[in-house]
Write a protein that holds these residues in place. Structure first.
Motif, PDB file in Angstrom:
ATOM      1  N   ALA A  42     -31.132   3.372  -0.306  1.00  0.00           N
ATOM      2  CA  ALA A  42     -30.361   2.620   0.687  1.00  0.00           C
ATOM      3  C   ALA A  42     -30.345   1.117   0.436  1.00  0.00           C
ATOM      4  O   ALA A  42     -29.374   0.443   0.785  1.00  0.00           O
ATOM      5  CB  ALA A  42     -30.906   2.920   2.090  1.00  0.00           C
ATOM      6  N   ALA A  43     -31.399   0.566  -0.164  1.00  0.00           N
ATOM      7  CA  ALA A  43     -31.482  -0.890  -0.324  1.00  0.00           C
ATOM      8  C   ALA A  43     -30.695  -1.410  -1.523  1.00  0.00           C
ATOM      9  O   ALA A  43     -30.560  -2.626  -1.687  1.00  0.00           O
ATOM     10  CB  ALA A  43     -32.941  -1.331  -0.441  1.00  0.00           C
ATOM     11  N   PHE A  44     -30.172  -0.515  -2.355  1.00  0.00           N
ATOM     12  CA  PHE A  44     -29.404  -0.985  -3.516  1.00  0.00           C
ATOM     13  C   PHE A  44     -28.223  -1.852  -3.093  1.00  0.00           C
ATOM     14  O   PHE A  44     -27.871  -2.817  -3.787  1.00  0.00           O
ATOM     15  CB  PHE A  44     -28.894   0.199  -4.335  1.00  0.00           C
ATOM     16  CG  PHE A  44     -29.895   0.756  -5.310  1.00  0.00           C
ATOM     17  CD1 PHE A  44     -30.954  -0.006  -5.772  1.00  0.00           C
ATOM     18  CD2 PHE A  44     -29.768   2.053  -5.787  1.00  0.00           C
ATOM     19  CE1 PHE A  44     -31.877   0.502  -6.677  1.00  0.00           C
ATOM     20  CE2 PHE A  44     -30.677   2.575  -6.694  1.00  0.00           C
ATOM     21  CZ  PHE A  44     -31.732   1.797  -7.132  1.00  0.00           C
ATOM     22  N   PRO A  53     -20.179   4.149  -4.580  1.00  0.00           N
ATOM     23  CA  PRO A  53     -20.827   5.446  -4.769  1.00  0.00           C
ATOM     24  C   PRO A  53     -20.026   6.331  -5.723  1.00  0.00           C
ATOM     25  O   PRO A  53     -18.796   6.365  -5.677  1.00  0.00           O
ATOM     26  CB  PRO A  53     -20.854   6.049  -3.355  1.00  0.00           C
ATOM     27  CG  PRO A  53     -20.618   4.898  -2.427  1.00  0.00           C
ATOM     28  CD  PRO A  53     -19.766   3.930  -3.180  1.00  0.00           C
ATOM     29  N   VAL A  54     -20.748   7.036  -6.577  1.00  0.00           N
ATOM     30  CA  VAL A  54     -20.133   8.016  -7.472  1.00  0.00           C
ATOM     31  C   VAL A  54     -20.461   9.394  -6.909  1.00  0.00           C
ATOM     32  O   VAL A  54     -21.595   9.856  -7.000  1.00  0.00           O
ATOM     33  CB  VAL A  54     -20.663   7.901  -8.911  1.00  0.00           C
ATOM     34  CG1 VAL A  54     -20.005   8.954  -9.806  1.00  0.00           C
ATOM     35  CG2 VAL A  54     -20.418   6.503  -9.455  1.00  0.00           C
ATOM     36  N   HIS A  55     -19.475  10.039  -6.309  1.00  0.00           N
ATOM     37  CA  HIS A  55     -19.686  11.358  -5.721  1.00  0.00           C
ATOM     38  C   HIS A  55     -19.368  12.437  -6.750  1.00  0.00           C
ATOM     39  O   HIS A  55     -18.461  12.286  -7.572  1.00  0.00           O
ATOM     40  CB  HIS A  55     -18.825  11.531  -4.475  1.00  0.00           C
ATOM     41  CG  HIS A  55     -19.185  10.606  -3.355  1.00  0.00           C
ATOM     42  ND1 HIS A  55     -20.326  10.754  -2.613  1.00  0.00           N
ATOM     43  CD2 HIS A  55     -18.560   9.494  -2.869  1.00  0.00           C
ATOM     44  CE1 HIS A  55     -20.398   9.798  -1.707  1.00  0.00           C
ATOM     45  NE2 HIS A  55     -19.341   9.012  -1.844  1.00  0.00           N
ATOM     46  N   SER A  56     -20.134  13.509  -6.708  1.00  0.00           N
ATOM     47  CA  SER A  56     -19.918  14.619  -7.629  1.00  0.00           C
ATOM     48  C   SER A  56     -20.046  15.925  -6.872  1.00  0.00           C
ATOM     49  O   SER A  56     -20.593  15.973  -5.766  1.00  0.00           O
ATOM     50  CB  SER A  56     -20.918  14.571  -8.790  1.00  0.00           C
ATOM     51  OG  SER A  56     -22.248  14.540  -8.316  1.00  0.00           O
ATOM     52  N   SER A  57     -19.552  17.000  -7.480  1.00  0.00           N
ATOM     53  CA  SER A  57     -19.575  18.300  -6.806  1.00  0.00           C
ATOM     54  C   SER A  57     -20.992  18.815  -6.628  1.00  0.00           C
ATOM     55  O   SER A  57     -21.293  19.525  -5.677  1.00  0.00           O
ATOM     56  CB  SER A  57     -18.747  19.315  -7.603  1.00  0.00           C
ATOM     57  OG  SER A  57     -19.247  19.423  -8.934  1.00  0.00           O
ATOM     58  N   ASN A  58     -21.892  18.441  -7.541  1.00  0.00           N
ATOM     59  CA  ASN A  58     -23.291  18.851  -7.445  1.00  0.00           C
ATOM     60  C   ASN A  58     -24.175  17.653  -7.753  1.00  0.00           C
ATOM     61  O   ASN A  58     -24.563  17.433  -8.908  1.00  0.00           O
ATOM     62  CB  ASN A  58     -23.581  20.003  -8.409  1.00  0.00           C
ATOM     63  CG  ASN A  58     -24.958  20.608  -8.188  1.00  0.00           C
ATOM     64  OD1 ASN A  58     -25.792  20.043  -7.477  1.00  0.00           O
ATOM     65  ND2 ASN A  58     -25.207  21.756  -8.784  1.00  0.00           N
ATOM     66  N   PRO A  59     -24.529  16.866  -6.732  1.00  0.00           N
ATOM     67  CA  PRO A  59     -25.315  15.649  -6.962  1.00  0.00           C
ATOM     68  C   PRO A  59     -26.644  15.905  -7.654  1.00  0.00           C
ATOM     69  O   PRO A  59     -27.144  15.046  -8.389  1.00  0.00           O
ATOM     70  CB  PRO A  59     -25.531  15.105  -5.543  1.00  0.00           C
ATOM     71  CG  PRO A  59     -24.414  15.677  -4.741  1.00  0.00           C
ATOM     72  CD  PRO A  59     -24.164  17.029  -5.315  1.00  0.00           C
ATOM     73  N   GLY A  81     -28.961  10.307   5.814  1.00  0.00           N
ATOM     74  CA  GLY A  81     -28.068  10.406   4.669  1.00  0.00           C
ATOM     75  C   GLY A  81     -27.004   9.322   4.625  1.00  0.00           C
ATOM     76  O   GLY A  81     -26.614   8.875   3.547  1.00  0.00           O
ATOM     77  N   LYS A  82     -26.533   8.902   5.792  1.00  0.00           N
ATOM     78  CA  LYS A  82     -25.501   7.868   5.816  1.00  0.00           C
ATOM     79  C   LYS A  82     -25.979   6.601   5.111  1.00  0.00           C
ATOM     80  O   LYS A  82     -25.209   5.958   4.382  1.00  0.00           O
ATOM     81  CB  LYS A  82     -25.100   7.543   7.258  1.00  0.00           C
ATOM     82  CG  LYS A  82     -24.041   6.453   7.344  1.00  0.00           C
ATOM     83  CD  LYS A  82     -23.753   6.053   8.793  1.00  0.00           C
ATOM     84  CE  LYS A  82     -22.746   4.897   8.833  1.00  0.00           C
ATOM     85  NZ  LYS A  82     -22.480   4.444  10.213  1.00  0.00           N
ATOM     86  N   ALA A  83     -27.238   6.239   5.347  1.00  0.00           N
ATOM     87  CA  ALA A  83     -27.789   5.040   4.723  1.00  0.00           C
ATOM     88  C   ALA A  83     -27.842   5.171   3.211  1.00  0.00           C
ATOM     89  O   ALA A  83     -27.922   4.171   2.489  1.00  0.00           O
ATOM     90  CB  ALA A  83     -29.185   4.757   5.273  1.00  0.00           C
ATOM     91  N   GLN A  84     -27.780   6.410   2.710  1.00  0.00           N
ATOM     92  CA  GLN A  84     -27.876   6.670   1.280  1.00  0.00           C
ATOM     93  C   GLN A  84     -26.534   7.100   0.683  1.00  0.00           C
ATOM     94  O   GLN A  84     -26.473   7.638  -0.411  1.00  0.00           O
ATOM     95  CB  GLN A  84     -28.942   7.753   1.040  1.00  0.00           C
ATOM     96  CG  GLN A  84     -30.308   7.300   1.536  1.00  0.00           C
ATOM     97  CD  GLN A  84     -31.271   8.454   1.758  1.00  0.00           C
ATOM     98  OE1 GLN A  84     -32.239   8.578   1.010  1.00  0.00           O
ATOM     99  NE2 GLN A  84     -31.041   9.293   2.750  1.00  0.00           N
ATOM    100  N   PHE A 124     -31.345  14.308   5.197  1.00  0.00           N
ATOM    101  CA  PHE A 124     -32.414  13.341   5.479  1.00  0.00           C
ATOM    102  C   PHE A 124     -33.465  13.383   4.378  1.00  0.00           C
ATOM    103  O   PHE A 124     -33.808  14.451   3.868  1.00  0.00           O
ATOM    104  CB  PHE A 124     -33.086  13.644   6.820  1.00  0.00           C
ATOM    105  CG  PHE A 124     -32.269  13.263   8.014  1.00  0.00           C
ATOM    106  CD1 PHE A 124     -32.480  12.056   8.670  1.00  0.00           C
ATOM    107  CD2 PHE A 124     -31.283  14.107   8.493  1.00  0.00           C
ATOM    108  CE1 PHE A 124     -31.722  11.698   9.775  1.00  0.00           C
ATOM    109  CE2 PHE A 124     -30.516  13.770   9.601  1.00  0.00           C
ATOM    110  CZ  PHE A 124     -30.736  12.554  10.246  1.00  0.00           C
ATOM    111  N   ARG A 125     -33.986  12.194   4.053  1.00  0.00           N
ATOM    112  CA  ARG A 125     -35.091  12.091   3.100  1.00  0.00           C
ATOM    113  C   ARG A 125     -36.405  12.031   3.869  1.00  0.00           C
ATOM    114  O   ARG A 125     -36.567  11.232   4.797  1.00  0.00           O
ATOM    115  CB  ARG A 125     -34.931  10.828   2.242  1.00  0.00           C
ATOM    116  CG  ARG A 125     -35.956  10.679   1.139  1.00  0.00           C
ATOM    117  CD  ARG A 125     -35.831   9.330   0.435  1.00  0.00           C
ATOM    118  NE  ARG A 125     -36.177   8.225   1.309  1.00  0.00           N
ATOM    119  CZ  ARG A 125     -36.347   6.956   0.899  1.00  0.00           C
ATOM    120  NH1 ARG A 125     -36.169   6.652  -0.372  1.00  0.00           N
ATOM    121  NH2 ARG A 125     -36.642   5.999   1.759  1.00  0.00           N
TER     122      ARG A 125
END
Length: 493
Positions: A194-196, A210-216, A437-440, A448-449
């Motif tokens: 999140a801090a990036f 963000p780079v979204h992918s079908s299987n992160p 998850g939103k923060a990430q 959630f982490r």
């Protein structure tokens, strides 16, 4: 009406409009000054617009975290206290590191050398830079060669390509400032730390994409990277950097060497620099991890001037408070830039000496890493055993000090607002806080982490019991029927 009277009337009208405009501008200016004064505190005056841009918390959940610290759980003295599961720190390792560093000879050597009292190369003192080069060669490049000599290591990783920095966040900010221009885009496989966003934007003014992918969990393909780059460019952004965290935070997965190499090849085809953050490299469970340094070496390739490696003591050694990170880069111009920036954010010379002694103590390092991995694995298994019992899906972790769990089925609605309501319920009813998850930048609400190494195994058991109770109550009562009566007795008395 005469021409003169018409002219007089026009001037009067213009004067009235001007007077109104001036009054409005004065009112706006007073209102803005008042707002800034309130934000800066009574009597302290206002700050600049640049200062205002720095007021946003670097982590969206930091306020709740600080609240937890004011009333944190202790199994004996404060069992009802808050339990933060949102902070990725390995407190399980602190005791081991502290015991090594509190040896009398370590402190004596750190302060007996006159070099620590004087100005020197701001990339680091010669001896400590050699120590880092030795450490990287032995634990990142060829970890199987435990009998590697100091000289052999320095032939493989040259100290002149090594630099210290005041934490990985500081080095990342310096890299963005030196390699990109304000407004340039940085591609980051999502979900990500999140801090990036703040690390890249606060000083350098770069935009995270963000780079979204079908299987992160598998990681981004070249097509995923290309799609993200084109999306950024369609918004008028120039893609300048690719930032990869391996092992991944928050997923706890390890990207295979082939994926890292293909990502670097893609970046090079577009003249984009690649930053590889390996701060969890030595916190693997039972899985093999291959550093980008080794990957490129195996491929008869090289870091060149466009691949840059970051590591820090913050995660693997549980020492985020030390603010010590390392950069390995063969870009000499970049290192010169970092040297100048380090005037404002260098690592103190005594701390360089202390850490260099630890990093070259092979007996301690091998023993520490074995013990630390055992402790990490023990807490991880405690955590996932309870998740399995609750039937909560999660990403099986191969490394790191966290587990990424899917609570989406428990949300009142599958939206960011639903995720926020679930977070608030956890904070209020269970006194738990997890990383949302939103923060990430996760596109799926409800992820959630859970950072299980920030607390002792005993407190972790208490946290998972609270989580189990709230999950059971949501499933039984549903959101419409949750109230003070149905939520009682979640926290053990």
């Amino acid at each position: 009406m005469s021409e003169r009277s018409s002219s007089t009337s026009s001037l009067a009208s213009f004067g009235l409009v001007a007077l109104i405009w001036i009054s409005q501008e004065k009112w706006k200016r007073r209102k803005r000054q008042s707002r800034l004064s309130r934000s800066a505190g009574a009597g302290t005056g206002s700050i600049s617009s640049r200062g205002e841009s720095l007021l946003t918390p670097t982590l969206p959940y930091i306020i709740d975290y600080l609240k937890c610290l004011q009333d944190h759980c202790d199994p004996y003295t404060n069992p009802k206290g808050y339990i933060p599961l949102c902070m990725s720190e390995n407190k399980l390792a602190i005791e081991l590191v502290a015991h090594r560093l509190m040896q009398i000879d370590t402190a004596s050597r750190a302060f007996s050398d006159s070099a620590v009292y004087c100005y020197n190369n701001s990339l680091g003192l010669p001896g400590p830079r050699e120590a880092v080069a030795y450490f990287l060669a032995k634990h990142f490049l060829y970890p199987e060669q435990k009998d590697m000599s100091f000289r052999e290591a320095l032939d493989l990783v040259h100290p002149m390509h090594v630099a210290f920095g005041a934490g990985a966040a500081s080095l990342l900010s310096h890299l963005a400032l030196s390699l990109a221009d304000q407004g340039d885009a940085v591609l980051i496989p999502a979900p990500y730390y999140a801090a990036f966003d703040a690390d890249l934007k606060m000083v350098a003014g770069c935009i995270s994409v963000p780079v979204h992918s079908s299987n992160p969990s598998v990681g981004p393909t070249p097509d995923d990277l290309e799609n993200a780059a084109r999306t950024a460019e369609a918004q008028g952004l120039r893609v300048r950097l690719l930032l990869i965290t391996n092992p991944n935070n928050p997923l706890g997965t390890i990207y295979p060497p082939e994926l890292i190499k293909s990502a670097i090849d893609w970046a090079r085809s577009r003249h984009v620099h690649t930053i590889v953050d390996e701060v969890y490299a030595l916190s693997t469970h039972e899985s093999e991890f291959e550093s980008v340094i080794r990957t490129l070496k195996n491929a008869q390739d090289d870091l060149g001037n466009d691949v840059h490696h970051i590591w820090a003591l913050s995660k693997d050694f549980g020492a985020s408070g030390f603010r010590i990170a390392t950069l390995y880069s063969k870009n000499n111009q970049l290192l010169s830039s970092i040297a100048n920036l380090n005037i404002f954010s260098g690592v103190s010379h005594p701390m360089q000496m202390i850490v260099s002694e630890m990093l070259t103590d092979d007996n301690f390092i091998y023993s520490f890493l074995e013990n630390s991995k055992h402790r990490i694995r023990y807490s991880y298994e405690l955590c996932i055993a309870k998740l399995d019992e609750m039937v909560i899906p999660y990403v099986p972790a191969k490394a790191g000090i966290f587990v990424y769990a899917d609570f989406s089925a428990l949300l009142p609605e599958q939206t960011e607002e639903g995720e926020a309501r679930f977070s608030a319920l956890l904070m209020d009813a269970t006194r738990l806080i997890m990383t949302p998850g939103k923060a990430q930048h996760d596109s799926k609400p409800g992820m959630f982490r859970i950072c299980y190494c920030f607390i002792s195994p005993e407190v972790l058991v208490m946290a998972m019991e609270r989580l189990d109770k709230i999950v059971g109550k949501i499933r039984r009562w549903h959101w419409d029927n949750l109230n003070a009566d149905s939520l009682k007795d979640i926290i053990a008395r």
